[in-house]
Design a protein around this motif. Structure first.
Motif, PDB file in Angstrom:
ATOM      1  N   MET A 190       0.816  -1.210   0.000  1.00  0.00           N
ATOM      2  CA  MET A 190       0.000   0.000   0.000  1.00  0.00           C
ATOM      3  C   MET A 190       0.852   1.263   0.000  1.00  0.00           C
ATOM      4  O   MET A 190       0.395   2.326  -0.447  1.00  0.00           O
ATOM      5  CB  MET A 190      -0.946  -0.021   1.197  1.00  0.00           C
ATOM      6  CG  MET A 190      -1.935  -1.186   1.170  1.00  0.00           C
ATOM      7  SD  MET A 190      -2.716  -1.471  -0.450  1.00  0.00           S
ATOM      8  CE  MET A 190      -3.623   0.070  -0.676  1.00  0.00           C
ATOM      9  N   LYS A 191       2.070   1.187   0.503  1.00  0.00           N
ATOM     10  CA  LYS A 191       2.987   2.318   0.364  1.00  0.00           C
ATOM     11  C   LYS A 191       3.237   2.613  -1.116  1.00  0.00           C
ATOM     12  O   LYS A 191       3.251   3.764  -1.552  1.00  0.00           O
ATOM     13  CB  LYS A 191       4.324   2.007   1.055  1.00  0.00           C
ATOM     14  CG  LYS A 191       4.321   2.065   2.574  1.00  0.00           C
ATOM     15  CD  LYS A 191       5.690   1.656   3.100  1.00  0.00           C
ATOM     16  CE  LYS A 191       5.782   1.754   4.609  1.00  0.00           C
ATOM     17  NZ  LYS A 191       5.869   3.146   5.077  1.00  0.00           N
ATOM     18  N   VAL A 192       3.468   1.524  -1.892  1.00  0.00           N
ATOM     19  CA  VAL A 192       3.707   1.690  -3.330  1.00  0.00           C
ATOM     20  C   VAL A 192       2.473   2.261  -4.009  1.00  0.00           C
ATOM     21  O   VAL A 192       2.552   3.188  -4.838  1.00  0.00           O
ATOM     22  CB  VAL A 192       4.106   0.338  -3.966  1.00  0.00           C
ATOM     23  CG1 VAL A 192       4.148   0.452  -5.481  1.00  0.00           C
ATOM     24  CG2 VAL A 192       5.449  -0.124  -3.422  1.00  0.00           C
ATOM     25  N   VAL A 193       1.271   1.737  -3.666  1.00  0.00           N
ATOM     26  CA  VAL A 193       0.029   2.236  -4.258  1.00  0.00           C
ATOM     27  C   VAL A 193      -0.142   3.723  -3.951  1.00  0.00           C
ATOM     28  O   VAL A 193      -0.476   4.533  -4.838  1.00  0.00           O
ATOM     29  CB  VAL A 193      -1.179   1.429  -3.737  1.00  0.00           C
ATOM     30  CG1 VAL A 193      -2.485   2.081  -4.175  1.00  0.00           C
ATOM     31  CG2 VAL A 193      -1.114  -0.014  -4.236  1.00  0.00           C
ATOM     32  N   ALA A 194       0.068   4.120  -2.693  1.00  0.00           N
ATOM     33  CA  ALA A 194      -0.074   5.522  -2.308  1.00  0.00           C
ATOM     34  C   ALA A 194       0.926   6.407  -3.032  1.00  0.00           C
ATOM     35  O   ALA A 194       0.593   7.517  -3.485  1.00  0.00           O
ATOM     36  CB  ALA A 194       0.094   5.666  -0.797  1.00  0.00           C
ATOM     37  N   ALA A 195       2.161   5.911  -3.161  1.00  0.00           N
ATOM     38  CA  ALA A 195       3.191   6.694  -3.847  1.00  0.00           C
ATOM     39  C   ALA A 195       2.841   6.883  -5.314  1.00  0.00           C
ATOM     40  O   ALA A 195       3.025   7.979  -5.874  1.00  0.00           O
ATOM     41  CB  ALA A 195       4.549   6.004  -3.712  1.00  0.00           C
ATOM     42  N   LEU A 196       2.336   5.847  -5.964  1.00  0.00           N
ATOM     43  CA  LEU A 196       1.966   5.951  -7.378  1.00  0.00           C
ATOM     44  C   LEU A 196       0.795   6.909  -7.578  1.00  0.00           C
ATOM     45  O   LEU A 196       0.780   7.710  -8.530  1.00  0.00           O
ATOM     46  CB  LEU A 196       1.620   4.564  -7.927  1.00  0.00           C
ATOM     47  CG  LEU A 196       2.806   3.602  -8.096  1.00  0.00           C
ATOM     48  CD1 LEU A 196       2.322   2.213  -8.479  1.00  0.00           C
ATOM     49  CD2 LEU A 196       3.790   4.137  -9.142  1.00  0.00           C
ATOM     50  N   ARG A 197      -0.207   6.852  -6.694  1.00  0.00           N
ATOM     51  CA  ARG A 197      -1.338   7.779  -6.792  1.00  0.00           C
ATOM     52  C   ARG A 197      -0.864   9.224  -6.635  1.00  0.00           C
ATOM     53  O   ARG A 197      -1.356  10.133  -7.299  1.00  0.00           O
ATOM     54  CB  ARG A 197      -2.390   7.453  -5.728  1.00  0.00           C
ATOM     55  CG  ARG A 197      -3.087   6.126  -5.956  1.00  0.00           C
ATOM     56  CD  ARG A 197      -4.173   5.859  -4.918  1.00  0.00           C
ATOM     57  NE  ARG A 197      -5.377   6.646  -5.191  1.00  0.00           N
ATOM     58  CZ  ARG A 197      -5.852   7.609  -4.413  1.00  0.00           C
ATOM     59  NH1 ARG A 197      -5.210   7.943  -3.298  1.00  0.00           N
ATOM     60  NH2 ARG A 197      -6.964   8.256  -4.737  1.00  0.00           N
ATOM     61  N   ASN A 198       0.092   9.416  -5.777  1.00  0.00           N
ATOM     62  CA  ASN A 198       0.650  10.750  -5.587  1.00  0.00           C
ATOM     63  C   ASN A 198       1.412  11.215  -6.824  1.00  0.00           C
ATOM     64  O   ASN A 198       1.317  12.378  -7.233  1.00  0.00           O
ATOM     65  CB  ASN A 198       1.571  10.756  -4.366  1.00  0.00           C
ATOM     66  CG  ASN A 198       2.267  12.089  -4.175  1.00  0.00           C
ATOM     67  OD1 ASN A 198       3.434  12.220  -4.529  1.00  0.00           O
ATOM     68  ND2 ASN A 198       1.556  13.063  -3.621  1.00  0.00           N
ATOM     69  N   GLN A 199       2.149  10.284  -7.448  1.00  0.00           N
ATOM     70  CA  GLN A 199       2.973  10.639  -8.598  1.00  0.00           C
ATOM     71  C   GLN A 199       2.137  11.017  -9.820  1.00  0.00           C
ATOM     72  O   GLN A 199       2.421  12.005 -10.498  1.00  0.00           O
ATOM     73  CB  GLN A 199       3.912   9.475  -8.948  1.00  0.00           C
ATOM     74  CG  GLN A 199       5.028   9.244  -7.951  1.00  0.00           C
ATOM     75  CD  GLN A 199       6.030  10.377  -7.936  1.00  0.00           C
ATOM     76  OE1 GLN A 199       6.397  10.920  -8.977  1.00  0.00           O
ATOM     77  NE2 GLN A 199       6.472  10.769  -6.735  1.00  0.00           N
ATOM     78  N   PHE A 200       1.076  10.221 -10.098  1.00  0.00           N
ATOM     79  CA  PHE A 200       0.336  10.519 -11.334  1.00  0.00           C
ATOM     80  C   PHE A 200      -0.852  11.434 -11.121  1.00  0.00           C
ATOM     81  O   PHE A 200      -1.337  12.049 -12.059  1.00  0.00           O
ATOM     82  CB  PHE A 200      -0.082   9.219 -12.067  1.00  0.00           C
ATOM     83  CG  PHE A 200      -1.160   8.410 -11.392  1.00  0.00           C
ATOM     84  CD1 PHE A 200      -2.468   8.859 -11.296  1.00  0.00           C
ATOM     85  CD2 PHE A 200      -0.865   7.141 -10.893  1.00  0.00           C
ATOM     86  CE1 PHE A 200      -3.447   8.079 -10.700  1.00  0.00           C
ATOM     87  CE2 PHE A 200      -1.855   6.372 -10.297  1.00  0.00           C
ATOM     88  CZ  PHE A 200      -3.157   6.858 -10.200  1.00  0.00           C
TER      89      PHE A 200
ATOM     90  N   ALA B 109      -2.897  13.115  -1.966  1.00  0.00           N
ATOM     91  CA  ALA B 109      -2.148  13.312  -0.725  1.00  0.00           C
ATOM     92  C   ALA B 109      -1.590  11.984  -0.202  1.00  0.00           C
ATOM     93  O   ALA B 109      -2.195  10.934  -0.364  1.00  0.00           O
ATOM     94  CB  ALA B 109      -3.048  13.948   0.316  1.00  0.00           C
ATOM     95  N   VAL B 110      -0.428  12.095   0.409  1.00  0.00           N
ATOM     96  CA  VAL B 110       0.216  10.941   1.033  1.00  0.00           C
ATOM     97  C   VAL B 110       0.379  11.219   2.507  1.00  0.00           C
ATOM     98  O   VAL B 110       1.009  12.206   2.900  1.00  0.00           O
ATOM     99  CB  VAL B 110       1.590  10.664   0.388  1.00  0.00           C
ATOM    100  CG1 VAL B 110       2.258   9.478   1.084  1.00  0.00           C
ATOM    101  CG2 VAL B 110       1.452  10.395  -1.087  1.00  0.00           C
ATOM    102  N   ASP B 111      -0.238  10.387   3.340  1.00  0.00           N
ATOM    103  CA  ASP B 111      -0.087  10.555   4.782  1.00  0.00           C
ATOM    104  C   ASP B 111       1.302  10.109   5.212  1.00  0.00           C
ATOM    105  O   ASP B 111       1.751   9.032   4.851  1.00  0.00           O
ATOM    106  CB  ASP B 111      -1.138   9.725   5.535  1.00  0.00           C
ATOM    107  CG  ASP B 111      -2.535  10.212   5.279  1.00  0.00           C
ATOM    108  OD1 ASP B 111      -3.474   9.403   5.263  1.00  0.00           O
ATOM    109  OD2 ASP B 111      -2.708  11.433   5.074  1.00  0.00           O
ATOM    110  N   LYS B 112       1.957  10.967   5.959  1.00  0.00           N
ATOM    111  CA  LYS B 112       3.307  10.634   6.420  1.00  0.00           C
ATOM    112  C   LYS B 112       3.258  10.289   7.907  1.00  0.00           C
ATOM    113  O   LYS B 112       2.550  10.906   8.668  1.00  0.00           O
ATOM    114  CB  LYS B 112       4.252  11.817   6.203  1.00  0.00           C
ATOM    115  CG  LYS B 112       4.453  12.144   4.712  1.00  0.00           C
ATOM    116  CD  LYS B 112       5.447  13.273   4.554  1.00  0.00           C
ATOM    117  CE  LYS B 112       5.672  13.608   3.068  1.00  0.00           C
ATOM    118  NZ  LYS B 112       6.632  14.694   2.876  1.00  0.00           N
TER     119      LYS B 112
END
Length: 292
Positions: free
Chosen positions: A274-284, A288-291
């Motif tokens: 899910m980290k990868v999924v969140a990062a990809l959604r942020n990239q394209f 927002a990405v919760d830190k």
């Protein structure tokens, strides 16, 4: 009968109690001196039994069972019988049977289900082995099983008992997952006032009535909203084995696979997937990405 029991934990200890209550003479051994064991070694266990001996193993699958079978191969005599009632993989049963056969020792596998309730309610028993060995230990099996005509089956040759127990546990995974998802949906909905009462109402008349449903209502009565239950569930291997065999047989097992993955995912606090999924959604998409 007189029978030996190796492993006096939650399952083995309760099985011994049920057997003794049924009139059998049981000699118990466990590695723990606080287990209520009758003897303190495998050598003493074998010496306490008359030939032809019957010894039931209830220890964890894998190295503990392998080691126990290896030791018994050196201690027992031709005509003796070893029964593995744990959750060993059926292929290992077949290997154990061949190893013991070289010493003239018989082997059976008996898939055992019933948990902590088995002592009073009886155990569902799924036996694999020869018809001769099955009949030899049938008095023990009849005592361990529930009252009535069901609860005991001779599933086939060596390996069949644990094979069907593997499938039994895979079905169990799917049923528990379905109950969990259904309850979670009711609990999240504003329309349902009391999900516990809904589950309770399903216990009679409904096509989903089951012992698992009974246990869910019991758990909710013990702990409203399950506030003291961690949202994690271990997977013990059987569903994984079932999926592997399903792939080899060409039998699709989507429900079992999904329930296995759900259990594996429950062990992760911050899953990388899910980290990868969140990062990809942020990239394209700039989401927002919760830190932490």
């Amino acid at each position: 009968m007189k029978i030996g029991m190796i492993g006096l934990g939650r399952m083995g200890g309760n099985m011994v109690a049920r057997l003794k209550n049924g009139g059998h003479d049981v000699v118990g051994f466990d590695m723990s001196p606080d287990s209520g064991r009758d003897v303190d070694s495998l050598e003493a266990l074998v010496a306490a039994l008359e030939a032809p001996r019957a010894i039931w193993i209830m220890v964890p699958a894998g190295k503990p069972t392998d080691s126990t079978v290896d030791q018994l191969a050196q201690l027992l005599e031709p005509g003796d019988l070893v029964i593995d009632g744990g959750n060993t993989r059926y292929r290992e049963d077949q290997r154990h049977a061949k190893e013991l056969e070289q010493h003239g020792i018989h082997f059976m596998d008996v898939g055992t289900s019933g948990g902590v309730w088995g002592r009073t309610e009886g155990y569902a028993l799924m036996a694999g082995g020869s018809a001769e060995d099955y009949e030899h230990i049938r008095p023990v099996l009849e005592t361990l099983k529930p009252q009535g005509d069901s609860g005991l089956v001779h599933a086939g040759p060596v390996g069949a008992g644990h094979y069907v127990k593997m499938i039994h546990n895979g079905i169990e995974y799917g049923m528990m997952q379905a109950l969990g998802e259904g309850y979670a949906m009711m609990e999240a909905s504003e329309l349902v006032d009391n999900p516990r009462d809904v589950c309770d109402s399903w216990r009679e008349g409904s096509v989903v009535r089951s012992w698992l449903l009974d246990l869910l209502v019991r758990a909710l009565d013990d702990d409203k909203d399950l506030e003291h239950i961690a949202g994690r569930a271990q997977e013990t291997g059987e569903a994984k084995w079932m999926i592997e065999d399903g792939l080899n047989l060409g039998v699709p097992l989507p429900v079992t696979a999904a329930s296995l993955f759900a259990r594996q995912n429950s062990q992760l606090d911050d899953p990388m997937t899910m980290k990868v999924v969140a990062a990809l959604r942020n990239q394209f998409g700039g989401h927002a990405v919760d830190k932490a």
